[in-house]
Scaffold this active site. Structure first.
Site, PDB file in Angstrom:
ATOM      1  N   ARG A   1       9.234 -42.944   8.992  1.00  0.00           N
ATOM      2  CA  ARG A   1       9.614 -42.848   7.575  1.00  0.00           C
ATOM      3  C   ARG A   1       9.792 -41.409   7.107  1.00  0.00           C
ATOM      4  O   ARG A   1      10.071 -41.168   5.933  1.00  0.00           O
ATOM      5  CB  ARG A   1       8.549 -43.543   6.713  1.00  0.00           C
ATOM      6  CG  ARG A   1       8.404 -45.011   7.021  1.00  0.00           C
ATOM      7  CD  ARG A   1       7.142 -45.579   6.425  1.00  0.00           C
ATOM      8  NE  ARG A   1       5.950 -44.989   7.042  1.00  0.00           N
ATOM      9  CZ  ARG A   1       4.695 -45.298   6.692  1.00  0.00           C
ATOM     10  NH1 ARG A   1       4.475 -46.153   5.718  1.00  0.00           N
ATOM     11  NH2 ARG A   1       3.680 -44.729   7.304  1.00  0.00           N
TER      12      ARG A   1
ATOM     13  N   HIS B   1       2.478 -35.903   5.543  1.00  0.00           N
ATOM     14  CA  HIS B   1       3.024 -36.886   4.598  1.00  0.00           C
ATOM     15  C   HIS B   1       1.921 -37.804   4.085  1.00  0.00           C
ATOM     16  O   HIS B   1       0.917 -38.027   4.777  1.00  0.00           O
ATOM     17  CB  HIS B   1       4.158 -37.702   5.238  1.00  0.00           C
ATOM     18  CG  HIS B   1       3.696 -38.606   6.329  1.00  0.00           C
ATOM     19  ND1 HIS B   1       3.377 -39.930   6.115  1.00  0.00           N
ATOM     20  CD2 HIS B   1       3.468 -38.387   7.646  1.00  0.00           C
ATOM     21  CE1 HIS B   1       3.007 -40.477   7.251  1.00  0.00           C
ATOM     22  NE2 HIS B   1       3.045 -39.563   8.198  1.00  0.00           N
TER      23      HIS B   1
ATOM     24  N   ASP C   1       6.094 -40.170  12.459  1.00  0.00           N
ATOM     25  CA  ASP C   1       6.309 -41.366  11.627  1.00  0.00           C
ATOM     26  C   ASP C   1       7.800 -41.566  11.314  1.00  0.00           C
ATOM     27  O   ASP C   1       8.479 -40.639  10.869  1.00  0.00           O
ATOM     28  CB  ASP C   1       5.514 -41.193  10.322  1.00  0.00           C
ATOM     29  CG  ASP C   1       5.434 -42.474   9.513  1.00  0.00           C
ATOM     30  OD1 ASP C   1       6.493 -43.058   9.205  1.00  0.00           O
ATOM     31  OD2 ASP C   1       4.310 -42.889   9.176  1.00  0.00           O
TER      32      ASP C   1
ATOM     33  N   CYS D   1       5.321 -35.065  11.286  1.00  0.00           N
ATOM     34  CA  CYS D   1       4.734 -36.261  11.904  1.00  0.00           C
ATOM     35  C   CYS D   1       5.845 -37.080  12.567  1.00  0.00           C
ATOM     36  O   CYS D   1       6.988 -37.087  12.118  1.00  0.00           O
ATOM     37  CB  CYS D   1       4.017 -37.094  10.859  1.00  0.00           C
ATOM     38  SG  CYS D   1       3.176 -38.541  11.560  1.00  0.00           S
TER      39      CYS D   1
ATOM     40  N   CYS E   1      -0.604 -41.008   5.876  1.00  0.00           N
ATOM     41  CA  CYS E   1      -0.334 -40.848   7.312  1.00  0.00           C
ATOM     42  C   CYS E   1      -1.298 -41.714   8.130  1.00  0.00           C
ATOM     43  O   CYS E   1      -2.522 -41.599   7.985  1.00  0.00           O
ATOM     44  CB  CYS E   1      -0.489 -39.374   7.691  1.00  0.00           C
ATOM     45  SG  CYS E   1      -0.151 -39.039   9.428  1.00  0.00           S
TER      46      CYS E   1
HETATM   47 ZN   LIG Z   1       1.981 -39.551   9.929  1.00  0.00          ZN
END
Ligand SMILES: [Zn+2]
Length: 226
Positions: A47, A99, A45, A43, A102
């Site tokens: 993080r 993750h 993302d 992803c 999400c």
């Molecule tokens: Zn995500």
């Protein structure tokens, strides 16, 4: 407001100096070759930084990221990355990594409108709809986690079904597809055991991983009623 992003250039210079101090000649060696063993499909993302969380250095991990780690057979971007990784770099492993919590999966699950990405997230809504009866059987609190994991299984299966991976297996090249999930709350990776190393093994690996996922979620304690 700074317009030059000097802070990033400064931290970049510090990072490069640290790496070179730890391993003199690191960057000049890296110039000559790139031989990663792994392709990470994760992803976007912030993080979930691929290299950091498996503690791999530049040169060791080939990476493709998009919103909610989706692999669509018509996405030329993802396909080009997979093709280069398999045919040119000859990676041994392709790992699809979802993750917890999400945002893309959450939006897809709950029909939240976020913008252009809604169209991208339709692919995850297809996954949701394929598994709707199972998801509806879970308490609302567990549905996002379950859909994150179901999405990993489906996207890993999509990787297996690309012509690139099919052709690699056909000619006897070793490449193993994996499905993992990363916990934002504890920084740990978990193997969903969707591990496939041949076209014939896809249905069994998928069914086994799906059954394990369903059992795990069915066994979770139901949150107490308010
Ligand atoms: Zn995500």
């Amino acid at each position: 407001m700074t317009t030059e992003l000097q802070e990033l250039f400064e931290s970049n210079r510090e990072w490069a100096a640290d790496v070179e101090a730890r391993e003199p000649g690191f960057f000049s060696r890296l110039l000559k070759q790139q031989t990663p063993q792994y392709l990470w499909i994760g992803c976007a993302d912030s993080r979930v930084p691929a290299n950091e969380l498996v503690n791999l250095l530049p040169g060791e991990l080939f990476v493709h990221r998009n919103i909610a780690n989706v692999v669509v057979p018509s996405d030329l971007n993802a396909l080009s990355v997979i093709q280069y990784a398999v045919d040119a770099l000859r990676v041994r492993h392709i790992i699809v990594v979802g993750h917890s919590n999400c945002g893309g999966v959450k939006a897809a699950l709950n029909n939240l409108r976020v913008g252009l990405a809604d169209n991208w997230l339709r692919h995850i809504q297809d996954v949701r709809d394929m598994h709707l009866a199972f998801l509806d059987s879970l308490p609302a609190e567990h549905r996002i986690g379950a859909l994150v994991e179901l999405n990993v299984l489906e996207q890993a299966r999509n990787v297996c079904r690309t012509t690139i991976v099919e052709d690699a297996w056909q000619r006897g090249q070793d490449v193993v597809i994996h499905g993992w999930v990363y916990g934002l709350h504890n920084g740990l990776l978990e193997d969903l055991r969707m591990t496939v190393s041949s076209a014939e093994a896809i249905p069994e690996a998928y069914q086994r991983a799906l059954a394990a996922l369903q059992q795990r979620y069915a066994a979770l304690p139901t949150p107490a009623a308010p």
